[in-house]
Design a protein around this motif. Structure first.
Motif, PDB file in Angstrom:
ATOM      1  N   GLU A  27       7.804  -5.005  -8.368  1.00 34.90           N
ATOM      2  CA  GLU A  27       6.761  -4.354  -9.151  1.00 34.90           C
ATOM      3  C   GLU A  27       5.374  -4.868  -8.766  1.00 34.90           C
ATOM      4  OE1 GLU A  27       9.453  -5.869 -10.558  1.00 34.90           O
ATOM      5  OE2 GLU A  27      10.604  -4.096 -11.062  1.00 34.90           O
ATOM      6  N   ALA A  28       5.252  -6.178  -8.611  1.00 31.22           N
ATOM      7  CA  ALA A  28       3.965  -6.765  -8.229  1.00 31.22           C
ATOM      8  C   ALA A  28       3.572  -6.313  -6.824  1.00 31.22           C
ATOM      9  CB  ALA A  28       4.038  -8.289  -8.297  1.00 31.22           C
ATOM     10  N   THR A  29       4.540  -6.263  -5.927  1.00 29.08           N
ATOM     11  CA  THR A  29       4.277  -5.818  -4.551  1.00 29.08           C
ATOM     12  C   THR A  29       3.811  -4.371  -4.551  1.00 29.08           C
ATOM     13  OG1 THR A  29       5.970  -7.329  -3.728  1.00 29.08           O
ATOM     14  CG2 THR A  29       5.273  -5.574  -2.245  1.00 29.08           C
ATOM     15  N   GLU A  30       4.466  -3.528  -5.303  1.00 30.61           N
ATOM     16  CA  GLU A  30       4.105  -2.117  -5.388  1.00 30.61           C
ATOM     17  C   GLU A  30       2.683  -1.947  -5.927  1.00 30.61           C
ATOM     18  OE1 GLU A  30       5.225   1.936  -4.844  1.00 30.61           O
ATOM     19  OE2 GLU A  30       6.440   0.186  -4.440  1.00 30.61           O
ATOM     20  N   GLU A  31       2.329  -2.721  -6.949  1.00 31.12           N
ATOM     21  CA  GLU A  31       0.981  -2.654  -7.514  1.00 31.12           C
ATOM     22  C   GLU A  31      -0.076  -3.039  -6.479  1.00 31.12           C
ATOM     23  OE1 GLU A  31      -0.220  -1.578 -10.521  1.00 31.12           O
ATOM     24  OE2 GLU A  31       1.814  -0.859 -10.834  1.00 31.12           O
ATOM     25  N   ILE A  32       0.201  -4.060  -5.710  1.00 33.82           N
ATOM     26  CA  ILE A  32      -0.743  -4.484  -4.677  1.00 33.82           C
ATOM     27  C   ILE A  32      -0.883  -3.403  -3.611  1.00 33.82           C
ATOM     28  CG2 ILE A  32      -1.122  -6.146  -2.802  1.00 33.82           C
ATOM     29  CD1 ILE A  32       0.169  -8.242  -4.747  1.00 33.82           C
ATOM     30  N   PHE A  33       0.247  -2.840  -3.171  1.00 32.29           N
ATOM     31  CA  PHE A  33       0.206  -1.752  -2.187  1.00 32.29           C
ATOM     32  C   PHE A  33      -0.630  -0.583  -2.696  1.00 32.29           C
ATOM     33  CE2 PHE A  33       4.315  -2.928   0.152  1.00 32.29           C
ATOM     34  CZ  PHE A  33       3.639  -3.276   1.301  1.00 32.29           C
ATOM     35  N   LEU A  34      -0.413  -0.189  -3.935  1.00 41.50           N
ATOM     36  CA  LEU A  34      -1.147   0.945  -4.496  1.00 41.50           C
ATOM     37  C   LEU A  34      -2.638   0.641  -4.621  1.00 41.50           C
ATOM     38  CD1 LEU A  34       1.428   2.170  -7.156  1.00 41.50           C
ATOM     39  CD2 LEU A  34       0.896   3.209  -4.935  1.00 41.50           C
ATOM     40  N   GLY A  35      -2.965  -0.614  -4.925  1.00 38.40           N
ATOM     41  CA  GLY A  35      -4.371  -1.012  -4.969  1.00 38.40           C
ATOM     42  C   GLY A  35      -5.021  -0.928  -3.599  1.00 38.40           C
ATOM     43  N   TYR A  36      -4.322  -1.415  -2.579  1.00 39.21           N
ATOM     44  CA  TYR A  36      -4.835  -1.313  -1.214  1.00 39.21           C
ATOM     45  C   TYR A  36      -4.989   0.144  -0.811  1.00 39.21           C
ATOM     46  CZ  TYR A  36      -4.020  -6.279  -0.082  1.00 39.21           C
ATOM     47  OH  TYR A  36      -4.054  -7.641  -0.026  1.00 39.21           O
ATOM     48  N   LYS A  37      -3.998   0.959  -1.156  1.00 36.26           N
ATOM     49  CA  LYS A  37      -4.035   2.377  -0.785  1.00 36.26           C
ATOM     50  C   LYS A  37      -5.229   3.065  -1.441  1.00 36.26           C
ATOM     51  CE  LYS A  37      -1.313   6.573  -0.719  1.00 36.26           C
ATOM     52  NZ  LYS A  37      -0.039   7.195  -1.008  1.00 36.26           N
ATOM     53  N   SER A  38      -5.467   2.802  -2.714  1.00 27.01           N
ATOM     54  CA  SER A  38      -6.574   3.463  -3.410  1.00 27.01           C
ATOM     55  C   SER A  38      -7.930   3.021  -2.869  1.00 27.01           C
ATOM     56  CB  SER A  38      -6.495   3.220  -4.915  1.00 27.01           C
ATOM     57  OG  SER A  38      -6.756   1.879  -5.224  1.00 27.01           O
ATOM     58  N   ASP A  39      -7.994   1.810  -2.343  1.00 24.22           N
ATOM     59  CA  ASP A  39      -9.241   1.308  -1.748  1.00 24.22           C
ATOM     60  C   ASP A  39      -9.398   1.725  -0.288  1.00 24.22           C
ATOM     61  OD1 ASP A  39     -10.020   0.075  -4.068  1.00 24.22           O
ATOM     62  OD2 ASP A  39      -9.370  -1.918  -3.474  1.00 24.22           O
ATOM     63  N   GLY A  40      -8.342   2.316   0.282  1.00 23.44           N
ATOM     64  CA  GLY A  40      -8.397   2.743   1.678  1.00 23.44           C
ATOM     65  C   GLY A  40      -8.234   1.602   2.670  1.00 23.44           C
ATOM     66  N   ILE A  41      -7.753   0.456   2.209  1.00 19.63           N
ATOM     67  CA  ILE A  41      -7.573  -0.711   3.070  1.00 19.63           C
ATOM     68  C   ILE A  41      -6.277  -0.551   3.859  1.00 19.63           C
ATOM     69  CG2 ILE A  41      -7.237  -3.217   3.127  1.00 19.63           C
ATOM     70  CD1 ILE A  41      -8.813  -3.318   0.474  1.00 19.63           C
ATOM     71  N   HIS A  42      -6.400  -0.550   5.176  1.00 23.51           N
ATOM     72  CA  HIS A  42      -5.239  -0.441   6.063  1.00 23.51           C
ATOM     73  C   HIS A  42      -4.331   0.713   5.630  1.00 23.51           C
ATOM     74  CE1 HIS A  42      -6.456  -4.176   7.864  1.00 23.51           C
ATOM     75  NE2 HIS A  42      -6.414  -4.778   6.696  1.00 23.51           N
ATOM     76  N   ALA A  43      -4.901   1.855   5.363  1.00 23.49           N
ATOM     77  CA  ALA A  43      -4.190   2.985   4.774  1.00 23.49           C
ATOM     78  C   ALA A  43      -2.952   3.392   5.566  1.00 23.49           C
ATOM     79  CB  ALA A  43      -5.124   4.180   4.617  1.00 23.49           C
ATOM     80  N   LYS A  44      -3.032   3.432   6.882  1.00 22.03           N
ATOM     81  CA  LYS A  44      -1.881   3.865   7.682  1.00 22.03           C
ATOM     82  C   LYS A  44      -0.713   2.898   7.520  1.00 22.03           C
ATOM     83  CE  LYS A  44      -0.512   5.310  12.276  1.00 22.03           C
ATOM     84  NZ  LYS A  44      -0.924   5.553  13.649  1.00 22.03           N
ATOM     85  N   ILE A  45      -0.999   1.604   7.564  1.00 25.18           N
ATOM     86  CA  ILE A  45       0.058   0.601   7.408  1.00 25.18           C
ATOM     87  C   ILE A  45       0.653   0.651   6.002  1.00 25.18           C
ATOM     88  CG2 ILE A  45       0.530  -1.887   7.392  1.00 25.18           C
ATOM     89  CD1 ILE A  45      -1.712  -2.139   9.523  1.00 25.18           C
ATOM     90  N   ILE A  46      -0.194   0.757   4.998  1.00 22.59           N
ATOM     91  CA  ILE A  46       0.263   0.795   3.606  1.00 22.59           C
ATOM     92  C   ILE A  46       1.095   2.061   3.356  1.00 22.59           C
ATOM     93  CG2 ILE A  46      -0.470   0.925   1.196  1.00 22.59           C
ATOM     94  CD1 ILE A  46      -0.899  -1.842   2.604  1.00 22.59           C
TER      95      ILE A  46
END
Length: 51
Positions: A27-46
């Protein structure tokens, strides 16, 4: 983590290593991934890791 095909497990293990804890929850990992995705950080990798 310079891999383009990052898995959730790889990411979770690295987070635990950085934080100095034995395990990071899904759950914590998923939240971090979604935060990165929403910020556009390393979007392709995420996006690959979220598949």
């Amino acid at each position: 983590m310079k891999k383009l095909n990052l898995s959730k497990e790889d990411f979770r293990e690295k987070l635990a290593e950085i934080k100095g804890i034995p395990h990071f929850t899904n759950e914590a990992t998923e939240e971090i991934f979604l935060g990165y995705k929403s910020d556009g950080i390393h979007a392709k990798i995420i996006n690959n890791a979220l598949k």
